[in-house]
Motif scaffolding. Structure first.
Motif, PDB file in Angstrom:
ATOM      1  N   ARG A  93     -30.464  66.151  -3.821  1.00 50.81           N
ATOM      2  CA  ARG A  93     -31.414  66.813  -3.304  1.00 50.81           C
ATOM      3  C   ARG A  93     -32.703  67.186  -4.227  1.00 50.81           C
ATOM      4  N   ASN A  94     -33.823  66.701  -3.826  1.00 51.59           N
ATOM      5  CA  ASN A  94     -34.946  67.015  -4.484  1.00 51.59           C
ATOM      6  C   ASN A  94     -34.737  66.668  -6.201  1.00 51.59           C
ATOM      7  N   GLY A  95     -34.269  65.539  -6.209  1.00 54.02           N
ATOM      8  CA  GLY A  95     -34.020  65.119  -7.655  1.00 54.02           C
ATOM      9  C   GLY A  95     -32.935  65.657  -8.437  1.00 54.02           C
ATOM     10  N   LYS A  96     -32.198  66.509  -7.844  1.00 51.79           N
ATOM     11  CA  LYS A  96     -31.063  67.251  -8.287  1.00 51.79           C
ATOM     12  C   LYS A  96     -29.827  66.823  -8.022  1.00 51.79           C
ATOM     13  N   LYS A 109     -28.381  64.500  17.943  1.00 49.16           N
ATOM     14  CA  LYS A 109     -28.281  63.337  17.716  1.00 49.16           C
ATOM     15  C   LYS A 109     -29.024  62.711  16.695  1.00 49.16           C
ATOM     16  N   ILE A 110     -28.918  61.480  16.283  1.00 49.47           N
ATOM     17  CA  ILE A 110     -29.790  61.029  15.238  1.00 49.47           C
ATOM     18  C   ILE A 110     -30.689  60.225  15.976  1.00 49.47           C
ATOM     19  N   LYS A 111     -31.958  60.154  15.360  1.00 52.24           N
ATOM     20  CA  LYS A 111     -33.099  59.523  15.949  1.00 52.24           C
ATOM     21  C   LYS A 111     -33.161  58.219  15.466  1.00 52.24           C
ATOM     22  N   PRO A 156     -30.435  61.876   8.048  1.00 53.82           N
ATOM     23  CA  PRO A 156     -31.470  61.207   7.518  1.00 53.82           C
ATOM     24  C   PRO A 156     -32.992  61.459   7.564  1.00 53.82           C
ATOM     25  N   LYS A 157     -33.519  61.535   6.529  1.00 60.93           N
ATOM     26  CA  LYS A 157     -35.069  61.691   6.611  1.00 60.93           C
ATOM     27  C   LYS A 157     -35.335  63.166   6.859  1.00 60.93           C
TER      28      LYS A 157
END
Length: 327
Positions: free
Chosen positions: A216-219, A325-327, A274-275
């Motif tokens: 997460r965020n490069g870590k 739900k996952i869009k 996701p995203k």
């Protein structure tokens, strides 16, 4: 309720075919499934959530695994016996803590089996493959992938992490030791690191078992379980590093018992929508008052971070989570 409201309600029920008792639940509730299930692995495949737990019973009865899928985190479908010892001839008992990943068009399930106590016993970490997330999974190697104690780590509790460069890592270990190794392209073996080592110890302070890694965020976040799995003090802690090999310095606890809800909260996995920066923790716990060490149930709650990227303590609930739900 007056007569007009009653009539309106009745008309709505008839027109939709749904009574109030039949309406979809607003939250998942905890546990998310009936039955004794532990060590859940959570994944997203396409627009579906999948949870793969250990069947929690005596070791001699732990000879198969079920899975659960959902499109919204609230309503779950059970998929029975996605793998069992008839498909893994060398596994005789104690099939534990599945880790599932997709590569290409195939799904791979990694699992511990036989609870080996030394290097002379048959067992360790195996891998099986399927064409669908619900299996059926078939043994890939006909033998364990990792069958020896290395750096003091019992070969159990495997987790598969795919880094941004496409490299897949296996992170595993019981008996208070945690190793990381690089998987080869077809998951049939391991490949050395640049320095020639195949297994690297990344054991943080107070580590017992059940590692999980995400970025997460490069870590890189490493999470693990502490305490005894049959006891009320089972819990989850975490560390943050700059690479998959760490170093990882223990930061704090994330998940633990709440004596108003449940005890023995531990051995988890995480879901990131996701995203988004939405996170969930899927874990097992023990119902209040339960003394049978095998009575563990799989639950889900939200997981949050503060502005510095630290994981906030998770509030375990009976309500679970709202539909997503996952869009």
């Amino acid at each position: 309720m007056n007569l007009k409201i009653k009539l309106t309600t009745a008309i709505l029920a008839l027109s939709t075919g749904i009574t109030f008792a039949q309406q979809a639940p607003k939250t998942s509730g905890n546990p998310i499934a009936q039955g004794w299930y532990a060590d859940p692995e959570a994944q997203i495949f396409g627009k579906e959530y999948w949870v793969y737990p250990t069947y929690s019973d005596r070791y001699e009865k732990q000879v198969y695994m079920d899975a659960f899928s959902s499109k919204d985190l609230v309503t779950w479908t059970k998929h029975e016996r996605i793998i069992d010892t008839s498909a893994v001839k060398w596994a005789k008992k104690a099939m534990w803590a599945p880790a599932v990943t997709k590569k290409g068009n195939k799904y791979y399930i990694f699992f511990g089996a036989n609870d080996i106590q030394n290097n002379n016993e048959v067992g360790g970490i195996g891998v099986a493959v399927a064409n669908k997330p619900e299996g059926p999974f078939k043994d890939l190697l006909g033998k364990p992938l990792i069958d020896k104690f290395v750096n003091g780590a019992q070969p159990i509790d495997q987790f598969i992490y795919k880094d941004d460069d496409g490299q897949y890592y296996i992170i595993y270990g019981g008996w208070r030791h945690c190793n990381i190794a690089k998987l080869n392209n077809d998951f049939t073996g391991l490949v050395p690191f640049a320095d020639g080592e195949t297994y690297k110890s990344i054991t943080p302070k107070d580590y017992v078992e059940g590692p999980v890694m995400f970025k997460r965020n490069g870590k890189y976040y490493l999470m693990w379980s502490e305490g005894g799995w049959t006891g009320p003090n089972y819990r989850v802690a975490y560390a943050i590093g700059n690479s998959p090999t760490g170093p990882f310095e223990r930061i704090d606890l994330v998940l633990k018992q709440d004596m108003t809800v449940a005890t023995g909260a531990g051995h988890h996995s995480v879901i990131n929508i996701p995203k988004t920066d939405e996170w969930y923790i899927v874990y097992h716990r023990r119902p209040l008052g339960e003394r049978d060490g095998n009575h563990r149930v799989t639950c889900i709650d939200k997981m949050y971070f503060d502005a510095e990227g630290h994981i906030l303590p998770v509030k375990i609930t009976n309500e679970g989570v709202a539909a997503r739900k996952i869009k």
